[in-house]
Write a protein that holds these residues in place. Structure first.
Motif, PDB file in Angstrom:
ATOM      1  N   ALA A 155       2.567 -18.244  16.618  1.00 23.91           N
ATOM      2  CA  ALA A 155       3.551 -19.288  16.895  1.00 23.91           C
ATOM      3  C   ALA A 155       3.991 -19.965  15.605  1.00 23.91           C
ATOM      4  O   ALA A 155       5.178 -20.253  15.403  1.00 23.91           O
ATOM      5  CB  ALA A 155       2.971 -20.315  17.868  1.00 23.91           C
ATOM      6  N   THR A 156       3.043 -20.206  14.704  1.00 25.03           N
ATOM      7  CA  THR A 156       3.381 -20.807  13.415  1.00 25.03           C
ATOM      8  C   THR A 156       4.235 -19.859  12.577  1.00 25.03           C
ATOM      9  O   THR A 156       5.241 -20.271  11.970  1.00 25.03           O
ATOM     10  CB  THR A 156       2.096 -21.164  12.653  1.00 25.03           C
ATOM     11  OG1 THR A 156       1.356 -22.119  13.418  1.00 25.03           O
ATOM     12  CG2 THR A 156       2.409 -21.751  11.286  1.00 25.03           C
ATOM     13  N   GLU A 159       7.726 -19.841  13.458  1.00 24.98           N
ATOM     14  CA  GLU A 159       8.319 -21.170  13.289  1.00 24.98           C
ATOM     15  C   GLU A 159       8.522 -21.884  14.626  1.00 24.98           C
ATOM     16  O   GLU A 159       9.511 -22.574  14.841  1.00 24.98           O
ATOM     17  CB  GLU A 159       9.648 -21.066  12.523  1.00 24.98           C
ATOM     18  CG  GLU A 159       9.475 -20.475  11.125  1.00 24.98           C
ATOM     19  CD  GLU A 159      10.785 -20.376  10.375  1.00 24.98           C
ATOM     20  OE1 GLU A 159      11.848 -20.658  10.973  1.00 24.98           O
ATOM     21  OE2 GLU A 159      10.759 -20.019   9.173  1.00 24.98           O
ATOM     22  N   ALA A 160       7.539 -21.687  15.513  1.00 18.72           N
ATOM     23  CA  ALA A 160       7.576 -22.359  16.816  1.00 18.72           C
ATOM     24  C   ALA A 160       6.173 -22.812  17.200  1.00 18.72           C
ATOM     25  O   ALA A 160       5.689 -22.488  18.295  1.00 18.72           O
ATOM     26  CB  ALA A 160       8.143 -21.412  17.871  1.00 18.72           C
ATOM     27  N   GLU A 162       5.114 -25.562  18.249  1.00 15.90           N
ATOM     28  CA  GLU A 162       5.115 -26.362  19.475  1.00 15.90           C
ATOM     29  C   GLU A 162       5.270 -25.489  20.721  1.00 15.90           C
ATOM     30  O   GLU A 162       5.079 -25.970  21.844  1.00 15.90           O
ATOM     31  CB  GLU A 162       6.250 -27.387  19.417  1.00 15.90           C
ATOM     32  CG  GLU A 162       7.658 -26.817  19.583  1.00 15.90           C
ATOM     33  CD  GLU A 162       8.137 -26.007  18.381  1.00 15.90           C
ATOM     34  OE1 GLU A 162       9.166 -25.317  18.499  1.00 15.90           O
ATOM     35  OE2 GLU A 162       7.486 -26.081  17.305  1.00 15.90           O
ATOM     36  N   GLY A 163       5.603 -24.217  20.525  1.00 13.10           N
ATOM     37  CA  GLY A 163       5.789 -23.322  21.669  1.00 13.10           C
ATOM     38  C   GLY A 163       4.516 -22.677  22.169  1.00 13.10           C
ATOM     39  O   GLY A 163       4.537 -21.962  23.174  1.00 13.10           O
ATOM     40  N   TYR A 164       3.379 -22.920  21.493  1.00  8.21           N
ATOM     41  CA  TYR A 164       2.113 -22.318  21.927  1.00  8.21           C
ATOM     42  C   TYR A 164       1.534 -23.088  23.104  1.00  8.21           C
ATOM     43  O   TYR A 164       1.550 -24.314  23.129  1.00  8.21           O
ATOM     44  CB  TYR A 164       1.097 -22.317  20.781  1.00  8.21           C
ATOM     45  CG  TYR A 164      -0.272 -21.861  21.233  1.00  8.21           C
ATOM     46  CD1 TYR A 164      -0.565 -20.516  21.345  1.00  8.21           C
ATOM     47  CD2 TYR A 164      -1.245 -22.792  21.600  1.00  8.21           C
ATOM     48  CE1 TYR A 164      -1.807 -20.092  21.784  1.00  8.21           C
ATOM     49  CE2 TYR A 164      -2.493 -22.386  22.031  1.00  8.21           C
ATOM     50  CZ  TYR A 164      -2.775 -21.031  22.131  1.00  8.21           C
ATOM     51  OH  TYR A 164      -3.994 -20.625  22.586  1.00  8.21           O
ATOM     52  N   VAL A 333       3.628 -17.946  23.744  1.00  5.11           N
ATOM     53  CA  VAL A 333       4.459 -18.615  22.748  1.00  5.11           C
ATOM     54  C   VAL A 333       5.881 -18.631  23.281  1.00  5.11           C
ATOM     55  O   VAL A 333       6.438 -17.571  23.601  1.00  5.11           O
ATOM     56  CB  VAL A 333       4.424 -17.897  21.385  1.00  5.11           C
ATOM     57  CG1 VAL A 333       5.382 -18.585  20.405  1.00  5.11           C
ATOM     58  CG2 VAL A 333       3.013 -17.859  20.822  1.00  5.11           C
ATOM     59  N   LEU A 335       9.476 -19.097  22.296  1.00  6.61           N
ATOM     60  CA  LEU A 335      10.256 -19.024  21.063  1.00  6.61           C
ATOM     61  C   LEU A 335      11.693 -19.425  21.380  1.00  6.61           C
ATOM     62  O   LEU A 335      12.472 -18.629  21.909  1.00  6.61           O
ATOM     63  CB  LEU A 335      10.196 -17.610  20.495  1.00  6.61           C
ATOM     64  CG  LEU A 335      10.896 -17.344  19.169  1.00  6.61           C
ATOM     65  CD1 LEU A 335      10.327 -18.220  18.078  1.00  6.61           C
ATOM     66  CD2 LEU A 335      10.762 -15.866  18.795  1.00  6.61           C
ATOM     67  N   GLY A 336      12.042 -20.669  21.105  1.00  5.68           N
ATOM     68  CA  GLY A 336      13.360 -21.149  21.460  1.00  5.68           C
ATOM     69  C   GLY A 336      13.484 -21.320  22.964  1.00  5.68           C
ATOM     70  O   GLY A 336      12.500 -21.386  23.703  1.00  5.68           O
TER      71      GLY A 336
END
Length: 537
Positions: A155-156, A159-160, A162-164, A333, A335-336
Motif C-alpha cells: 500500500a505504501t 502511494e495509498a 490509507e487504503g490498507y 489495498v 488504490l484510488g
C-alpha cells in the motif's frame, strides 16, 4: 416437444431452484420459509467437510471435469477474453470462495445507467446486505501475519497507505479445532469447529470453520423442507402447455458427463434460475436457441463482466520464506476510487497452481510475450520440479476494478458452447493488466523474488477471473435487460434469475455478498404461499 399439463395435475414442487450457490441458496431458504414446496437441482456432488482436497493435486476432489471422472469443486472455463473460475457442488461458489464479504461502496455500481432509474439501489439493498452479513457471520479479520505486512508495505509502495485494511471474512474463529454447538442461529444451525488457520480455504474447508452455504442458508432451507438433488445438471426449462409460464414449467435434468444417463423430469409452478453467471448464461442461451424459452430478451449474453479482474502473483526466492496466512484472503489495498487489491494464499496445498503461472513479461504484443516467456519458462520449470514450497512462498493478488468494461457471450463452436466477444472498453489510462504488472513487480521486490503472471493472460490475453457476472442483467424492459428490477424474466410468468448473471455492473470487490443481497431483495417481493393462489389458465 410436448409440454402440455392437464388441468388440475399436481406439480412436483411449487418452486424449483436451478443451482445451489449464493443466489440459489438465498432463494431456497426464503421460499421455503414462505411455505412453498421447494426443490433444488445442483449438477455437482454433496461434500462432507472430510471430502475436500488436502492439496490441489487431488484432482478428483478439486477439479470439475465430469467427462474425465473429476467431480471436484472448481470449474475452469477458458474463453477468448477471460479464463473463468467457478464453483461446483452443493453450496456452489461458497465451497471454493475465499470467505471475503465486501459490500460495494462506489456509485459506479449503485448508479450505473443500466439500472439507475429503477430504484435508489444503495438504500434499497442496504437492509439486505445487513441480512446477508448476519447469515454469514461476517467480521473483520483480526490477525497479522507476514503476508499482511507485505500488503501494508505494498500500500505504501502504491502511494495509498490509507487504503490498507483487513478484509471482512466469513469464518468461525472459535477455539482452534474445537467443535461447538451452532454459534450463529440459536442452535438451529450445524455444529461448528474453530478455524485451525491453515489458509487452505479455497481448496474447501476440511474442518468446518468456513461459513459456506451448507452451514447457513442451505442448511436452514433443508430444515424448512427444501429438497436438494445433487448430481443433476439442468439441461432444459420449458413452459407447460406452450404458454409463457402461466401453467407452470417442465425442467429436465441429467447426470453430468458424456453419458446420457440418469435423466429426470420435474414440474413446478415457478422456477428460479441461479446456476451461477456461467451456468445460467449457458442454460438460458440453450433454451432460447432450441425454442424452449423463445421469448427471452435478445439482450441475453450482453453486459457480461469480469470485475475487470486480473490475478498476478509474486514468489520469493528465499527458501525459508513463509507467506501462509490464517485464511485465504486477509488484507486489502484500495488504490484510488476504483481499484481494489487482495492477497490470496493457499497454505501448503496449492502447489499445482504453479503450473498455471510463469514469469511475468513486459512486451506489449502477443508475439512479444510468447517470445519472452519461451526464453524464461524453462528455468522457471526446472525450479518447479524441485520446489516443494511454492505454495508457501507465493502470494497471488486479485486486482479488481469497478470500471465499465464488458464482454458479450455469443454462440461458439460445439453443442452448447458459448464464446466471448469484446463489447464495452475501459476508459483511457492505466488498464487492469497495467495495475496487475505493477502490483506483482512491487511485491516481488519486497519478497526478494520474482513477479509471475498467469499463462492464460500471458499467452492468450485471457486473464483469470473468479468473479464472472452479468449476461442476464436487470433492466427497465426487454429491450434493455433480461429481467426486471424484481428479477422476473421479461416475457414469462413465474421465472426468475437470482445469481451473479443479474448483476449489471462491475462491483470492484468480491461479489458474493452483493449476489446474496440482490437475491434477498428479489425474494422479499415474492408473496407467501397462502397469499399466492395458483395461476389460472
Amino acid at each position: 416437444m410436448d409440454n402440455s399439463q392437464p388441468a388440475g395435475q399436481n406439480f412436483d414442487f411449487d418452486w424449483l431452484v436451478v443451482g445451489s450457490g449464493f443466489g440459489a441458496a438465498v432463494s431456497a431458504l426464503r421460499l421455503a420459509e414462505k411455505g412453498y414446496r421447494v426443490g433444488v437441482l445442483e449438477q455437482g456432488r454433496r461434500f462432507d467437510d472430510s471430502d475436500f482436497a488436502e492439496r490441489a493435486t487431488q484432482l478428483r476432489k478439486y477439479l470439475w471435469l465430469p467427462a474425465l471422472g473429476l467431480h471436484g469443486i472448481l470449474r475452469l472455463a477458458p474463453y477468448r477474453h477471460a479464463t473463468v473460475l467457478a464453483g461446483v457442488g452443493v453450496g456452489g461458489g461458497s465451497l471454493v470462495y475465499a470467505n471475503t464479504m465486501y459490500q460495494p461502496d462506489s456509485d459506479e455500481f449503485y448508479r450505473h445507467p443500466q439500472w439507475d432509474d429503477l430504484a435508489d439501489w444503495r438504500t434499497e439493498l442496504a437492509p439486505h446486505f445487513d441480512t446477508a452479513r448476519r447469515m454469514f457471520g461476517v467480521h473483520p479479520y483480526a490477525g497479522d501475519r507476514p503476508v499482511d505486512d507485505l500488503m501494508r508495505q505494498l500500500a505504501t509502495d502504491l502511494e495509498a497507505p490509507e487504503g490498507y485494511r483487513h478484509t471482512p471474512i466469513a469464518v468461525y474463529f472459535g477455539p482452534a479445532g474445537q467443535t461447538v454447538p451452532d454459534p450463529y442461529f440459536e442452535g438451529a444451525g450445524p455444529a461448528r469447529t474453530g478455524c485451525v488457520r491453515c489458509g487452505q480455504c479455497m481448496l474447501g474447508c476440511r474442518f468446518g470453520a468456513k461459513n459456506s452455504l451448507p452451514k447457513n442458508y442451505l442448511w436452514l432451507a433443508e430444515k424448512a423442507g427444501a429438497r436438494v438433488h445433487s448430481d443433476l445438471k439442468v439441461v432444459d426449462v420449458a413452459p407447460l402447455g406452450g404458454g409463457s409460464g402461466e401453467f407452470g414449467y417442465r425442467v429436465r435434468a441429467r447426470r453430468p458427463g458424456f453419458a446420457r444417463r440418469g435423466c429426470r423430469t420435474f414440474t413446478a409452478r415457478a422456477v428460479v434460475i441461479a446456476a451461477g453467471a456461467l451456468g445460467t448464461n449457458e442454460l438460458l442461451a440453450a433454451c432460447k436457441r432450441r425454442g424452449s424459452l423463445p421469448d427471452l430478451s435478445d439482450r441475453l449474453g450482453e453486459m457480461v463482466r469480469t470485475n475487470d479482474e486480473s490475478i498476478p502473483a509474486a514468489t520469493s526466492d528465499d527458501p525459508g520464506a513463509d507467506y501462509r496466512s490464517d485464511a485465504a484472503i486477509t488484507s486489502s489495498v484500495f488504490l484510488g476510487a476504483h481499484t481494489h487489491i487482495t492477497n490470496n494464499t493457499y497454505g501448503d496445498g496449492g502447489g499445482l497452481l504453479a503450473l498455471t503461472y510463469g514469469p511475468a513479461t513486459t512486451a506489449g504484443t502477443t508475439s512479444g510475450r510468447w517470445g519472452q516467456l519461451l526464453r524464461a519458462y524453462p528455468g522457471y520449470l526446472r525450479r518447479l520440479l524441485t520446489d516443494r514450497q511454492w505454495s508457501r512462498r507465493t502470494v497471488l493478488f486479485t486486482v479488481m476494478r469497478d470500471t465499465d468494461v464488458s464482454l458479450r457471450l455469443r454462440r461458439g463452436f460445439g453443442p452448447g458452447r458459448l464464446q466471448t466477444e469484446a463489447a464495452g472498453s475501459a476508459p483511457g489510462g492505466e488498464t487492469a493488466a497495467d495495475v496487475a504488472r505493477r502490483v506483482a513487480t512491487l511485491a516481488a521486490r519486497r519478497m526478494k523474488g520474482r513477479p509471475l503472471a498467469s499463462l492464460a493472460d500471458t499467452l492468450g490475453s485471457a486473464p483469470m477471473t473468479a468473479h464472472f457476472l452479468g449476461g442476464a442483467v436487470v433492466g427497465a424492459d426487454r429491450d434493455h435487460g433480461v429481467i426486471d428490477r424484481h428479477h422476473r424474466v421479461f416475457g414469462y410468468t413465474g421465472l426468475l434469475v437470482c445469481d451473479g448473471s443479474a448483476v449489471p455492473a462491475n462491483v470492484g470487490v468480491n461479489p458474493s455478498l452483493t449476489i446474496c443481497a440482490m437475491a434477498e431483495a428479489a425474494m422479499s417481493q415474492v408473496p407467501a404461499a397462502h397469499e399466492d393462489p395458483a395461476p389460472q389458465p
